[in-house]
Design a protein around this motif. Structure first.
Motif, PDB file in Angstrom:
ATOM      1  N   VAL A 163      -1.742   9.786  -5.791  1.00  0.00           N
ATOM      2  CA  VAL A 163      -2.571   8.587  -5.864  1.00  0.00           C
ATOM      3  C   VAL A 163      -2.259   7.662  -4.704  1.00  0.00           C
ATOM      4  O   VAL A 163      -1.165   7.695  -4.125  1.00  0.00           O
TER       5      VAL A 163
ATOM      6  N   ARG B 121      -6.646  -1.651  -6.080  1.00  0.00           N
ATOM      7  CA  ARG B 121      -7.131  -0.468  -6.776  1.00  0.00           C
ATOM      8  C   ARG B 121      -6.077   0.642  -6.765  1.00  0.00           C
ATOM      9  O   ARG B 121      -5.143   0.624  -5.975  1.00  0.00           O
ATOM     10  N   THR B 122      -6.314   1.626  -7.659  1.00  0.00           N
ATOM     11  CA  THR B 122      -5.523   2.851  -7.702  1.00  0.00           C
ATOM     12  C   THR B 122      -6.505   4.002  -7.649  1.00  0.00           C
ATOM     13  O   THR B 122      -7.420   4.106  -8.476  1.00  0.00           O
TER      14      THR B 122
ATOM     15  N   VAL C  48      -2.066   3.658  -4.103  1.00  0.00           N
ATOM     16  CA  VAL C  48      -1.960   2.428  -4.881  1.00  0.00           C
ATOM     17  C   VAL C  48      -1.938   1.230  -3.942  1.00  0.00           C
ATOM     18  O   VAL C  48      -1.129   1.174  -3.012  1.00  0.00           O
ATOM     19  N   THR C  49      -2.846   0.280  -4.211  1.00  0.00           N
ATOM     20  CA  THR C  49      -2.885  -0.990  -3.490  1.00  0.00           C
ATOM     21  C   THR C  49      -3.046  -2.103  -4.520  1.00  0.00           C
ATOM     22  O   THR C  49      -3.326  -1.836  -5.698  1.00  0.00           O
TER      23      THR C  49
ATOM     24  N   LEU D 227      -2.320   5.062 -14.364  1.00  0.00           N
ATOM     25  CA  LEU D 227      -2.309   6.362 -13.714  1.00  0.00           C
ATOM     26  C   LEU D 227      -2.946   7.408 -14.621  1.00  0.00           C
ATOM     27  O   LEU D 227      -2.727   7.388 -15.839  1.00  0.00           O
TER      28      LEU D 227
ATOM     29  N   VAL E  98       0.234  -0.536 -13.127  1.00  0.00           N
ATOM     30  CA  VAL E  98      -0.623   0.413 -12.425  1.00  0.00           C
ATOM     31  C   VAL E  98      -1.021   1.502 -13.417  1.00  0.00           C
ATOM     32  O   VAL E  98      -0.164   2.168 -14.000  1.00  0.00           O
TER      33      VAL E  98
ATOM     34  N   ARG F 122       0.858  -1.191   0.000  1.00  0.00           N
ATOM     35  CA  ARG F 122       0.000   0.000   0.000  1.00  0.00           C
ATOM     36  C   ARG F 122       0.890   1.236   0.000  1.00  0.00           C
ATOM     37  O   ARG F 122       1.724   1.406   0.891  1.00  0.00           O
TER      38      ARG F 122
END
Length: 223
Positions: A212, A218-219, A214-215, A204, A202, A182
């Motif tokens: 942002v 989800r982003t 980011v995990t 963007l 990812v 995370r």
């Protein structure tokens, strides 16, 4: 066969010349001219100098310089050659010792310079481009991987208040990895930026400045 030194001295005195005058005209130091007249050839630096000085001095005095060189070779050259190693062994030893010291000093200087460059690279100022130390066990597919020359990126663990994992402008041919799942990310002036998390790309938004979260699942835009 004739006396080299005596004939040189007589030729000089007949012309009313002293050693300083002869030195000025021939560019040969007076002590070497005197050594020629006294046939003390070991005073001169080397056998080559003896021949050259002898020819030049005899020519200056109006004599046949080559004749004097030939006479020297027939009477003195062999002896002078035999004596040369003993005469020059000590200076040569000193020269070798000096060369060794010079080499050692040069190596020490190079080592010191290399150390300064490494220290300057690691601790030079407050440049944010130096990445944080990464866990060595992070594999090629684990963690957050990112690259993009010219992009400024700041990565924190978990949220905007989390610890800084990386902060700096990315360089060409550079790919960085930080461990975790995370991340809060600040991006400025993205340039060919590529980001993956655990091996997955990812996506963007296209903005000059972007924050942002980011995990793996989800982003999302972050404040």
């Amino acid at each position: 066969m004739f006396d080299l030194g005596t004939s040189l001295r007589e030729a000089r005195t007949r012309q009313g010349l002293d050693f300083p005058q002869a030195e000025l005209a021939t560019k040969i130091r007076a002590k070497y001219l005197r050594a020629l007249e006294e046939e003390q050839f070991d005073v001169l630096p080397a056998e080559t100098y003896v021949r050259g000085f002898l020819r030049a001095y005899a020519d200056f005095l109006g004599l046949d310089g080559q004749l004097y060189v030939d006479e020297y070779d027939s009477r003195f050259a062999a002896d002078a050659f035999d004596d040369a190693p003993a005469r020059h062994s000590k200076p040569r030893s000193r020269d070798l010792s000096f060369e060794r010291r010079a080499i050692v000093l040069a190596l020490v200087g190079v080592t010191a310079l290399a150390a300064l460059v490494i220290v300057a690279w690691k601790f030079g100022g407050s440049s944010p481009s130096t990445p944080s130390v990464l866990p060595p066990q992070t594999s090629a597919s684990q963690g957050l991987r990112f690259s993009g020359p010219g992009t400024y990126i700041e990565i924190r663990r978990g949220s905007s208040a989390g610890s800084v994992l990386y902060a700096g402008t990315l360089r060409a041919h550079e790919t960085n990895v930080v461990a975790g799942t995370r991340f809060w990310i600040l991006i400025r002036h993205p340039s060919a930026l590529q980001v993956t998390l655990d091996g997955k790309a990812v996506s963007l938004p296209s903005r000059k400045t972007l924050k942002v979260l980011v995990t793996p699942s989800r982003t999302a835009l972050a404040g």
